[in-house]
Design an enzyme around this catalytic site. Sequence first.
Site: not given
Ligand code: PLP
Length: 286
Positions: A33, A52, A150, A182, A206
């Site tokens: 997603y 991504r 993701k 994270e 991620l």
């Molecule tokens: N880390 C995780 C586990 C996430 O699920 C997300 C976003 O859903 C992020 C980091 C941040 O990613 P982004 O800046 O692309 O939204």
Amino acid sequence: MTRTVYVNGEYVPETEAKVSIFDRAFLMADGVYEVTSVIDGKLVDFEGHAVRLERSLNELEMRNPVTKDELLQIHRDLIEKNDLTEGGIYLQITRGAPADRDFAWPNPDETPSGIVLFTFAKNLVEMPSVKTGIKVISIEDIRWGRRDIKTVQLLYPSMGKMMAKKAGCDDAWMVEDGFVTEGTSNNAYIVKGNKIITRALSNDILHGITRAAVLRFAAEAQMEVEERNFTIEEAQAADEAFITSATTFVQPVVEIDGAQVGEGVPGKLALRLREIYIEESMKTAV
Ligand code: PLP
């Protein structure tokens, strides 16, 4: 208002949207997603999310049922059909719905990927939590080893969010081998002096699209960036802490496991980065 959503090539009212019970995302979390934010009716960093998405699909040998141009058009159509000015678009691509449940992947020539997109309205620029900052707890990171993909396999992050709520906090920072990986749905940072510290990219986290933009803007604003591991203890003793994600942008963290970070109020550098992020992202929004 009944939203118009996109399901496998069609725009339909959300109440009529249907997917098969054999869809592999439903049975096996076999799907990926993206969430792209919308400000002033425009998509923030569409390019980053599209790149991504392609990477996640490639890592799982899953086919993208649409081209990048088609994907942009679908995003734009949904913004228009739903009169969306601020919020986001959720996109999910799955390995489709084969005739039966099977651990082996279906032949993609016979089972096309499934695709679903829907909009959500949300105030992103004015968020009460920016003024107060958020509180986080730490939990063990027991997720699988490919967190760089993701996927919709989000049960543990969802449990982490509930553990935080039960503890009267807003989110959880996950810790592996003593170091913060994270947040449940965001990347984690600390600030010491003028230096921003965040874990380096690997399969452990991620690769946040907001992270990439924020680190770029920070460097342009002459802030120092260090990509390395940090512990909860170091974070508690830092001057500031914050998180980033597509739907929170930059959010200050004021408490970690009950210990106040800095003065216990949103940090100056985090707030400045948030301003810069919003301003700069709007310039390239499409
Ligand atoms: N880390 C995780 C586990 C996430 O699920 C997300 C976003 O859903 C992020 C980091 C941040 O990613 P982004 O800046 O692309 O939204």
